[in-house]
Design a protein around this motif. Structure first.
Motif, PDB file in Angstrom:
ATOM      1  N   GLN A 247      29.032  45.497  39.328  1.00  0.00           N
ATOM      2  CA  GLN A 247      29.809  46.099  38.311  1.00  0.00           C
ATOM      3  C   GLN A 247      29.610  47.503  38.791  1.00  0.00           C
ATOM      4  N   GLN A 248      29.109  48.224  38.910  1.00  0.00           N
ATOM      5  CA  GLN A 248      28.881  49.694  39.594  1.00  0.00           C
ATOM      6  C   GLN A 248      30.181  49.961  40.398  1.00  0.00           C
ATOM      7  N   ALA A 249      29.753  48.793  41.519  1.00  0.00           N
ATOM      8  CA  ALA A 249      30.333  48.756  43.057  1.00  0.00           C
ATOM      9  C   ALA A 249      31.776  48.965  42.415  1.00  0.00           C
ATOM     10  N   PHE A 250      32.624  48.048  41.875  1.00  0.00           N
ATOM     11  CA  PHE A 250      33.399  47.934  40.798  1.00  0.00           C
ATOM     12  C   PHE A 250      34.370  49.058  40.678  1.00  0.00           C
ATOM     13  N   GLN A 251      33.158  49.563  39.458  1.00  0.00           N
ATOM     14  CA  GLN A 251      33.823  50.597  39.037  1.00  0.00           C
ATOM     15  C   GLN A 251      33.874  52.506  39.829  1.00  0.00           C
ATOM     16  N   GLN A 252      33.341  52.220  40.396  1.00  0.00           N
ATOM     17  CA  GLN A 252      32.621  53.268  40.979  1.00  0.00           C
ATOM     18  C   GLN A 252      33.811  53.388  42.080  1.00  0.00           C
ATOM     19  N   GLY A 253      35.489  52.190  42.158  1.00  0.00           N
ATOM     20  CA  GLY A 253      36.644  51.888  43.524  1.00  0.00           C
ATOM     21  C   GLY A 253      35.849  51.564  44.830  1.00  0.00           C
ATOM     22  N   LYS A 254      34.639  50.362  44.729  1.00  0.00           N
ATOM     23  CA  LYS A 254      34.100  51.154  46.175  1.00  0.00           C
ATOM     24  C   LYS A 254      35.142  48.976  46.904  1.00  0.00           C
ATOM     25  N   LEU A 255      35.207  48.644  45.671  1.00  0.00           N
ATOM     26  CA  LEU A 255      35.007  47.176  45.909  1.00  0.00           C
ATOM     27  C   LEU A 255      36.992  46.649  45.005  1.00  0.00           C
ATOM     28  N   MET A 256      37.633  45.969  45.775  1.00  0.00           N
ATOM     29  CA  MET A 256      38.989  45.870  45.383  1.00  0.00           C
ATOM     30  C   MET A 256      38.389  44.453  44.625  1.00  0.00           C
ATOM     31  N   PHE A 257      38.008  43.575  44.668  1.00  0.00           N
ATOM     32  CA  PHE A 257      37.649  41.866  44.258  1.00  0.00           C
ATOM     33  C   PHE A 257      36.372  41.711  43.934  1.00  0.00           C
ATOM     34  N   LEU A 258      36.368  41.602  42.718  1.00  0.00           N
ATOM     35  CA  LEU A 258      34.148  41.231  41.903  1.00  0.00           C
ATOM     36  C   LEU A 258      35.012  39.950  41.058  1.00  0.00           C
ATOM     37  N   MET A 259      33.736  39.332  41.124  1.00  0.00           N
ATOM     38  CA  MET A 259      34.233  38.317  40.329  1.00  0.00           C
ATOM     39  C   MET A 259      32.661  38.454  39.488  1.00  0.00           C
TER      40      MET A 259
ATOM     41  N   TYR B 136      38.417  40.135  39.120  1.00  0.00           N
ATOM     42  CA  TYR B 136      38.596  41.481  38.533  1.00  0.00           C
ATOM     43  C   TYR B 136      39.181  41.986  39.808  1.00  0.00           C
ATOM     44  N   TYR B 137      40.422  42.076  39.431  1.00  0.00           N
ATOM     45  CA  TYR B 137      40.822  42.996  40.751  1.00  0.00           C
ATOM     46  C   TYR B 137      42.086  44.204  40.824  1.00  0.00           C
ATOM     47  N   ARG B 138      42.354  45.084  41.893  1.00  0.00           N
ATOM     48  CA  ARG B 138      42.960  46.104  41.544  1.00  0.00           C
ATOM     49  C   ARG B 138      44.507  46.324  41.103  1.00  0.00           C
ATOM     50  N   LYS B 139      45.054  45.913  40.082  1.00  0.00           N
ATOM     51  CA  LYS B 139      45.942  45.894  39.752  1.00  0.00           C
ATOM     52  C   LYS B 139      47.231  47.523  41.345  1.00  0.00           C
ATOM     53  N   ASP B 140      46.138  48.042  40.768  1.00  0.00           N
ATOM     54  CA  ASP B 140      47.756  49.376  41.732  1.00  0.00           C
ATOM     55  C   ASP B 140      46.770  49.017  43.367  1.00  0.00           C
ATOM     56  N   LEU B 141      46.323  48.284  44.069  1.00  0.00           N
ATOM     57  CA  LEU B 141      46.518  47.880  45.233  1.00  0.00           C
ATOM     58  C   LEU B 141      47.350  46.401  44.986  1.00  0.00           C
ATOM     59  N   VAL B 142      46.644  45.821  44.342  1.00  0.00           N
ATOM     60  CA  VAL B 142      47.189  44.348  44.679  1.00  0.00           C
ATOM     61  C   VAL B 142      48.497  43.514  43.367  1.00  0.00           C
ATOM     62  N   PRO B 143      49.367  43.775  43.609  1.00  0.00           N
ATOM     63  CA  PRO B 143      49.846  43.817  42.178  1.00  0.00           C
ATOM     64  C   PRO B 143      50.041  41.786  41.752  1.00  0.00           C
ATOM     65  N   HIS B 144      49.802  40.830  42.768  1.00  0.00           N
ATOM     66  CA  HIS B 144      49.570  39.642  42.373  1.00  0.00           C
ATOM     67  C   HIS B 144      48.417  39.447  42.514  1.00  0.00           C
ATOM     68  N   PRO B 145      47.540  38.665  41.469  1.00  0.00           N
ATOM     69  CA  PRO B 145      45.977  38.256  42.230  1.00  0.00           C
ATOM     70  C   PRO B 145      46.287  37.119  42.992  1.00  0.00           C
ATOM     71  N   PRO B 146      45.406  36.578  43.921  1.00  0.00           N
ATOM     72  CA  PRO B 146      45.923  35.199  44.494  1.00  0.00           C
ATOM     73  C   PRO B 146      44.725  34.250  44.173  1.00  0.00           C
TER      74      PRO B 146
ATOM     75  N   LYS C 110      40.748  47.335  53.562  1.00  0.00           N
ATOM     76  CA  LYS C 110      40.578  47.988  54.756  1.00  0.00           C
ATOM     77  C   LYS C 110      41.231  49.139  54.616  1.00  0.00           C
ATOM     78  N   ALA C 111      42.602  49.072  54.632  1.00  0.00           N
ATOM     79  CA  ALA C 111      43.226  50.523  54.202  1.00  0.00           C
ATOM     80  C   ALA C 111      43.011  51.250  54.317  1.00  0.00           C
ATOM     81  N   ASN C 112      42.204  50.911  52.514  1.00  0.00           N
ATOM     82  CA  ASN C 112      41.598  52.154  51.686  1.00  0.00           C
ATOM     83  C   ASN C 112      40.285  52.110  51.453  1.00  0.00           C
ATOM     84  N   HIS C 113      39.370  52.125  52.718  1.00  0.00           N
ATOM     85  CA  HIS C 113      37.667  51.418  52.731  1.00  0.00           C
ATOM     86  C   HIS C 113      37.163  51.447  51.784  1.00  0.00           C
ATOM     87  N   MET C 114      37.257  50.261  51.178  1.00  0.00           N
ATOM     88  CA  MET C 114      36.691  50.018  49.872  1.00  0.00           C
ATOM     89  C   MET C 114      36.511  48.683  50.989  1.00  0.00           C
ATOM     90  N   GLY C 115      35.271  47.879  49.720  1.00  0.00           N
ATOM     91  CA  GLY C 115      35.104  46.189  50.175  1.00  0.00           C
ATOM     92  C   GLY C 115      35.775  45.404  49.785  1.00  0.00           C
TER      93      GLY C 115
END
Lengths: 296, 419
Positions: free
Chosen positions: B252-264, B152-162, B176-181
């Protein structure tokens, strides 16, 4: 008249027999069977535990391939037993002193202080696990990001805290009961003799609650040596928190090695028995002296 | 008089209470959903969809009705109950639902009947998933769902997944710039860690055991690179320190709270994170993609729920027919639409109506083409524990990655030798 004599003459043994038989079946049989099972190991397919192995299972646990893990878990268990009992006794006695004074709402405080003890350990373990999450209640209160279940010493502290929360009330109530049975005249006499508060505590209260405290400590030590639910739920045995019971469970139930697991639980039984026996021996003599002057 | 009556009433109440308690204790041990010839033992399904499939079977086969027996939710408890049932050679369960990792153990002990003659269309299912049910070349369990994690990746921050690990690490400066994991999977000391480690090793081109399960091959340079991706994450900070406590829910919770950019994680996160509401801050802001690997797309660990027939069952022919029915394409489609279970059938992944409704289906389909299963062992529980202990220590920095791999290799060899 004749009926009374007949009843008195009936040997109590026969009346106790049904109860004893039930106890033997429910408690005695599993112990004997476990010891018997510990002398066997699984057949090559693992479909039953019927290959006689003598004391191989014990050898393996005590000096063989699993010795490192086994003695590690014994060390962990001993560490928890010592630290939790000391913390609980200190906090429990302090709580007892607090509750000993008459104040408004004392009955309510006494009732509510027993709530942690009444909650099943597994439930309180889940509660504490939730509170110890990195973004959980405990970290929010202390304002730091501690990985309670993710690193060595925090994990151990987490277990000690959860265990103390649960059982300090138990000790405090036992000690309180003993404190309340100390007659007031003893204190008055001491005050008349000019004893300070500190002297009254050290030389009157504590010696007189020692028998009750000794019993409470004995219970707690035996309980702590068998600790299972807290490490199983809080940390799953990670970070050096695998106690002997958890280790035996992992081998016996999780992996289906019933012979080896039975040997481990027999060893646990021997360990707890030795500690309890030693305790009673050491304290037994002291209890006899201490109980002298205040004998009922 | 009044006192005597009082006492008698009290005695009667006490007797009633005791009997009620005794009855409650007795009835609790044998869950009975009413008669029927076939007993299907599996985890509790509160949605009732599995029961619907059973109802359809019962309608078509009134002479071989099936009823469901609930097992506890935790998979190790299911394993316990099933083992006890088989050790006692009991005919209570005809069909069982099992994890794919138990196939070797159950089959080698002779507890399952081979299903080769049951007419299961294996070629229409993904080989990576079907192989989880094979032992010594024979089919013992059939998958009715295939699980696979994806990114799962934040497409608003990273338009193309790695697509590679180095790209992912490069993207971490945005986090890091967005203070997220930056990245997290499942790293607590439990079965999920074994899955993550297995995926990392495979994604770097390594493997834990030889394909026939006889040799331990985890101590290789490829596996080391896989493990280092995870340990470097903790050391260099592109995996947040708190992730050492993450199971599926925490990530899941970290990702949903916007604290994580990439989640497997698994597919269950998709609906939960995408449904606007107070629980999620990322609805509509994330995309999904196959997981990245060392030099290209990664290799994911697949596992699934499998169905097998007990060799102590008294109705083995009917049971085999039931397994074929339950794992059929029609029922796989129903399990997907009603419960979100990713199917093992290749054909369903080609159905555009389904892939439109379930965007993660095409991602999972891509990954299943070359997914791997967890290492095969007759004592999988012991094996998983060895992996968990050593990988966890390496992630915490208490063991060097090479040291952990050597330890795992040595312990796996003794575990596999002395079963």
């Amino acid at each position: 008249m004749a009926t009374a004599r007949r009843i008195r003459g009936t040997p109590s043994f026969w009346l106790l027999l049904p109860g004893l038989a039930l106890l033997a079946a429910v408690i005695g049989y599993p112990i004997v069977r476990a010891i018997w099972l510990s002398l066997f190991t699984e057949n090559s397919r693992g479909t039953s535990t019927d290959v006689f192995a003598g004391f191989d299972n014990y050898r393996r646990a005590l000096f063989g391939t699993a010795a490192h893990d086994f003695w590690n878990s014994v060390g962990v268990t001993a560490f928890f037993a010592v630290t939790t009992v000391i913390t609980e006794v200190v906090i429990g006695v302090l709580l007892a002193f607090m509750m000993h004074r008459a104040f408004r709402g004392r009955a309510l405080v006494r009732a509510s202080i027993l709530v942690p003890w009444a909650i099943p350990t597994a439930v309180s373990a889940v509660l504490w696990q939730w509170m110890f999450q990195p973004d959980g209640v405990v970290n929010a209160i202390i304002g730091r990001q501690v990985l309670w279940t993710g690193s060595d010493w925090p994990s151990r502290f987490a277990i000690i805290i959860a265990d103390t929360w649960k059982t300090a009330p138990f000790i405090s109530l036992l000690v309180l009961a003993a404190m309340q049975s100390i007659p007031d005249e003893v204190y008055e006499a001491a005050r008349v003799d000019g004893a300070s508060i500190w002297q009254r505590v050290w030389q009157i209260t504590l010696p007189l609650v020692k028998p009750a405290l000794a019993v409470a400590v004995l219970f707690r030590v035996l309980d702590a040596l068998r600790m299972y639910d807290l490490p199983a739920i809080l940390t799953r045995g990670a970070n050096g928190t695998t106690t002997v019971s958890l280790f035996a469970y992992q081998q016996a139930i999780d992996q289906g090695k019933f012979g080896y697991g039975s040997a481990l639980s027999t060893l646990t039984f021997i360990l707890v028995f030795l500690v309890g026996f030693g305790f009673v021996r050491i304290l037994g003599a002291r209890l006899a002296e201490a109980a002298g002057p205040v004998a009922p | 008089m009044a006192v005597k009556g009082h006492r008698r009433a009290a005695a009667a109440v006490a007797a009633l209470a005791l009997t009620a308690a005794a009855l409650a204790a007795c009835s609790g041990s044998t869950p009975d959903k009413g008669g029927g010839e076939l007993a299907i033992a599996g985890y509790k399904d509160p949605s009732g969809n599995i029961q619907q499939i059973l109802d359809a079977w019962n309608k078509a086969h009134p002479k071989a009705k099936a009823h469901y027996v609930d097992l506890p939710a935790a998979s190790d408890q299911q394993h316990q109950l099933l083992s006890q049932n088989f050790l006692a050679k009991s005919s209570t369960y005809d069909v069982i639902i099992a994890d794919d990792t138990w196939t070797d153990e159950f089959a080698s002990k002779g507890w399952l009947t081979p299903l080769d003659s049951a007419g299961i269309p294996e070629d229409q299912m993904f080989p990576s998933v079907v192989n989880g049910g094979k032992y010594n070349g024979k089919l013992y369990t059939v998958p009715f769902t295939a699980s696979a994690e994806f990114l799962y990746y934040r497409k608003d921050l990273v338009p193309h997944p790695p697509t590679t690990w180095s790209q992912l690490i490069a993207d971490c400066k945005i986090a890091k710039a967005n203070h997220m994991g930056c990245y997290a999977g499942q790293f607590a000391k439990y079965e999920g860690l074994t899955v993550n480690f297995n995926s990392a090793v495979a994604s770097a081109g390594g493997r834990m055991m030889s394909p026939d399960g006889s040799k331990v091959e985890v101590n290789s340079p490829q596996a080391l690179r896989g493990l280092k991706f995870l340990t470097n994450g903790f050391r260099q900070g592109y995996i947040p320190k708190a992730a050492i406590t993450y199971q599926e829910q925490q990530g899941q919770q970290a990702f949903q709270q916007g604290k994580l950019m990439f989640l497997m994680n698994y597919s269950f996160v998709y609906q939960l994170a995408n449904t606007p509401g107070p629980d999620t801050k990322v609805a509509g802001k994330f995309g999904i993609a196959p997981i990245p690997g060392l030099s290209g797309p990664g290799v994911v660990t697949t596992g699934g729920h499998m169905m097998g027939v007990s060799s102590y069952s008294k109705h083995r022919a009917d049971a085999q027919a039931f397994v074929k029915f339950f794992t059929s394409e029609a029922n796989a489609r129903q399990l997907l639409t009603k419960l979100g279970y990713a199917p093992a059938w290749k054909t369903l992944y080609a159905d555009t109506s389904l892939t439109k409704r379930y965007p993660y289906l095409s991602v999972i389909g891509q990954e299943l083409q070359h997914a791997v299963v967890r290492p095969r062992s007759k004592n999988y529980v012991a094996l998983s524990l060895v992996i968990q202990n050593n990988v966890y220590a390496a992630l915490q920095g208490q063991k060097s990655p090479q040291g952990a791999l050597s330890k795992i290799s040595a312990q796996l060899k003794t575990t596999n030798a002395g079963k």
